[in-house]
Design a protein around this motif. Structure first.
Motif, PDB file in Angstrom:
ATOM      1  N   ASP A 131       5.789  -4.395   6.228  1.00  0.00           N
ATOM      2  CA  ASP A 131       4.672  -4.342   5.904  1.00  0.00           C
ATOM      3  C   ASP A 131       3.620  -4.003   6.918  1.00  0.00           C
ATOM      4  OD1 ASP A 131       1.826  -5.370   4.916  1.00  0.00           O
ATOM      5  OD2 ASP A 131       2.745  -6.793   3.586  1.00  0.00           O
ATOM      6  N   ALA A 132       3.081  -2.805   6.653  1.00  0.00           N
ATOM      7  CA  ALA A 132       2.193  -1.958   7.713  1.00  0.00           C
ATOM      8  C   ALA A 132       0.961  -3.240   8.059  1.00  0.00           C
ATOM      9  CB  ALA A 132       1.596  -0.656   7.124  1.00  0.00           C
ATOM     10  N   VAL A 133       0.402  -3.802   7.214  1.00  0.00           N
ATOM     11  CA  VAL A 133      -0.753  -4.970   7.556  1.00  0.00           C
ATOM     12  C   VAL A 133      -0.157  -5.929   8.270  1.00  0.00           C
ATOM     13  CG1 VAL A 133      -2.260  -6.058   6.592  1.00  0.00           C
ATOM     14  CG2 VAL A 133      -2.025  -3.965   5.630  1.00  0.00           C
ATOM     15  N   ARG A 162       2.922  -6.461   9.930  1.00  0.00           N
ATOM     16  CA  ARG A 162       3.675  -6.238  10.906  1.00  0.00           C
ATOM     17  C   ARG A 162       3.175  -6.545  12.394  1.00  0.00           C
ATOM     18  NH1 ARG A 162       4.369  -0.761  10.317  1.00  0.00           N
ATOM     19  NH2 ARG A 162       5.676  -1.240   8.665  1.00  0.00           N
ATOM     20  N   GLY A 163       3.933  -7.310  13.161  1.00  0.00           N
ATOM     21  CA  GLY A 163       3.437  -7.633  14.418  1.00  0.00           C
ATOM     22  C   GLY A 163       2.638  -9.060  14.487  1.00  0.00           C
ATOM     23  N   ASN A 164       2.299  -9.571  13.195  1.00  0.00           N
ATOM     24  CA  ASN A 164       1.383 -10.784  13.261  1.00  0.00           C
ATOM     25  C   ASN A 164       1.884 -12.018  13.065  1.00  0.00           C
ATOM     26  OD1 ASN A 164      -1.139  -8.976  13.804  1.00  0.00           O
ATOM     27  ND2 ASN A 164      -1.009  -8.465  11.766  1.00  0.00           N
ATOM     28  N   LEU A 165       3.005 -11.876  12.472  1.00  0.00           N
ATOM     29  CA  LEU A 165       3.503 -13.331  12.141  1.00  0.00           C
ATOM     30  C   LEU A 165       4.976 -13.414  12.669  1.00  0.00           C
ATOM     31  CD1 LEU A 165       2.882 -13.083   7.883  1.00  0.00           C
ATOM     32  CD2 LEU A 165       1.534 -14.458   9.892  1.00  0.00           C
ATOM     33  N   ALA A 166       5.592 -14.588  12.893  1.00  0.00           N
ATOM     34  CA  ALA A 166       6.752 -15.002  13.435  1.00  0.00           C
ATOM     35  C   ALA A 166       7.407 -16.329  12.764  1.00  0.00           C
ATOM     36  CB  ALA A 166       6.707 -15.314  14.884  1.00  0.00           C
ATOM     37  N   ALA A 167       8.622 -16.231  12.442  1.00  0.00           N
ATOM     38  CA  ALA A 167       9.282 -17.454  11.769  1.00  0.00           C
ATOM     39  C   ALA A 167      10.320 -17.709  13.172  1.00  0.00           C
ATOM     40  CB  ALA A 167      10.205 -17.321  10.796  1.00  0.00           C
ATOM     41  N   TYR A 221      -8.226 -15.234   4.203  1.00  0.00           N
ATOM     42  CA  TYR A 221      -6.697 -15.008   4.774  1.00  0.00           C
ATOM     43  C   TYR A 221      -6.249 -13.807   4.395  1.00  0.00           C
ATOM     44  CZ  TYR A 221      -7.303 -19.778   6.210  1.00  0.00           C
ATOM     45  OH  TYR A 221      -7.707 -21.076   6.787  1.00  0.00           O
ATOM     46  N   ARG A 222      -6.707 -12.980   3.396  1.00  0.00           N
ATOM     47  CA  ARG A 222      -6.187 -11.706   2.877  1.00  0.00           C
ATOM     48  C   ARG A 222      -6.528 -10.742   3.912  1.00  0.00           C
ATOM     49  NH1 ARG A 222      -4.556 -11.006  -2.013  1.00  0.00           N
ATOM     50  NH2 ARG A 222      -6.154 -12.505  -3.048  1.00  0.00           N
ATOM     51  N   PRO A 223      -5.586  -9.978   4.731  1.00  0.00           N
ATOM     52  CA  PRO A 223      -5.799  -8.809   5.512  1.00  0.00           C
ATOM     53  C   PRO A 223      -6.374  -7.725   4.792  1.00  0.00           C
ATOM     54  CG  PRO A 223      -3.691  -9.654   5.728  1.00  0.00           C
ATOM     55  CD  PRO A 223      -4.017 -10.323   4.714  1.00  0.00           C
ATOM     56  N   TRP A 282      -4.351  -5.278   2.129  1.00  0.00           N
ATOM     57  CA  TRP A 282      -3.060  -5.499   1.877  1.00  0.00           C
ATOM     58  C   TRP A 282      -2.795  -5.855   0.275  1.00  0.00           C
ATOM     59  CZ3 TRP A 282      -0.625  -9.807  -0.695  1.00  0.00           C
ATOM     60  CH2 TRP A 282       0.557 -10.066  -0.421  1.00  0.00           C
ATOM     61  N   GLN A 283      -1.617  -5.331  -0.054  1.00  0.00           N
ATOM     62  CA  GLN A 283      -1.318  -5.602  -1.427  1.00  0.00           C
ATOM     63  C   GLN A 283       0.089  -6.047  -1.781  1.00  0.00           C
ATOM     64  OE1 GLN A 283      -3.177  -5.185  -4.297  1.00  0.00           O
ATOM     65  NE2 GLN A 283      -4.927  -4.520  -3.093  1.00  0.00           N
ATOM     66  N   PRO A 284       0.559  -6.875  -2.771  1.00  0.00           N
ATOM     67  CA  PRO A 284       1.938  -7.449  -2.876  1.00  0.00           C
ATOM     68  C   PRO A 284       2.981  -6.156  -2.927  1.00  0.00           C
ATOM     69  CG  PRO A 284       0.191  -8.556  -4.510  1.00  0.00           C
ATOM     70  CD  PRO A 284      -0.344  -7.314  -3.744  1.00  0.00           C
ATOM     71  N   ALA A 285       3.871  -6.252  -2.529  1.00  0.00           N
ATOM     72  CA  ALA A 285       4.898  -5.214  -2.810  1.00  0.00           C
ATOM     73  C   ALA A 285       5.368  -5.273  -4.252  1.00  0.00           C
ATOM     74  CB  ALA A 285       6.439  -5.491  -1.692  1.00  0.00           C
ATOM     75  N   PRO A 286       5.590  -3.961  -4.524  1.00  0.00           N
ATOM     76  CA  PRO A 286       5.680  -3.399  -6.103  1.00  0.00           C
ATOM     77  C   PRO A 286       7.379  -4.212  -6.219  1.00  0.00           C
ATOM     78  CG  PRO A 286       5.885  -1.404  -4.854  1.00  0.00           C
ATOM     79  CD  PRO A 286       5.490  -2.660  -4.150  1.00  0.00           C
TER      80      PRO A 286
END
Length: 227
Positions: A150-152, A154-159, A218-220, A223-227
């Motif tokens: 996800d280009a938006v 990516r790099g912002n979240l970690a599990a 909270y929505r970047p 950003w759109q949901p993946a199809p």
């Protein structure tokens, strides 16, 4: 008959998918040796392992990866006011832009602000919150970068996977005659559902500071949901 009734639904596009999980106060150690305490609710357990969903730029994430340890403190519903005092605060200085946008401020002494008491762990240096009925010491096992497709995001979240090394519990939530079992009839965890506080009752516990942030924030952008 089963399969003959099609309940009506509507397609929705919520900004967040926080349907309700226990609040966790993550205790960690700052680079100057001071304590950090951060509320979150993106956590789940299997066996003695826990997965934590965290922002990559949070102070807790930085501390956890640097030190390799933390404490997962589980507050009960009656600690809701202490938890809410930590809302919209961060140990990061300067405050990351995303948190600044949602009204966060830097707070160095989270324990003093919350009114909770810090106690060192036994297997980790990170702090336990004495008033929390459950305190789980943990060590870092693995960091998984989320949303790489996800280009938006990516790099912002970690599990972050941690392994539990010691569990502390208040005696008054233990099952009679079973020294290693927590009694679910006595344990009343604090639950966060769509940014509002609940216990194991249908009534909202109190006004939530995080609940004052519009979900749309909270929505970047883009950003759109993946199809």
């Amino acid at each position: 008959m089963h399969g003959t009734f099609d309940p009506p639904t509507v397609q929705i596009d919520p900004a967040i998918l926080y349907f309700g999980t226990p609040v966790v106060l993550i205790g960690s150690t700052n680079d100057d040796g001071s304590h950090n305490l951060a509320p979150m609710s993106s956590a789940w357990w299997i066996g003695w392992r826990c997965m934590l969903g965290l922002a990559r730029n949070s102070k807790t994430t930085e501390n956890l990866i640097r030190t390799g340890e933390c404490v997962l403190n589980l507050p009960s519903a009656d600690l809701v006011a202490a938890v809410d005092r930590l809302a919209r605060t961060t140990g990061s200085d300067p405050v990351p832009p995303g948190k600044l946008y949602r009204g966060y401020r830097h707070e160095r002494d989270k324990f003093n602000l919350s009114g909770l008491t810090a106690l060192p762990g036994e297997t980790v240096r990170a702090p336990r919150a004495v008033e929390c009925p459950v305190q789980m010491e943990a060590k870092l096992a693995h960091v998984h970068d989320m949303a790489q497709d996800d280009a938006v995001w990516r790099g912002n979240l970690a599990a972050i996977e941690v392994r539990i090394t010691r569990v502390h519990a208040h005696p008054d939530i233990m099952m009679d005659g079973a020294p290693n079992r927590i009694d679910p009839d006595k344990w009343r965890p604090l639950i966060l559902s769509f940014q509002e506080f609940y216990g194991l009752t249908p009534q909202r516990l109190q006004r939530s500071e995080l609940g004052q942030i519009p979900e749309a924030m909270y929505r970047p952008p883009g950003w759109q949901p993946a199809p």
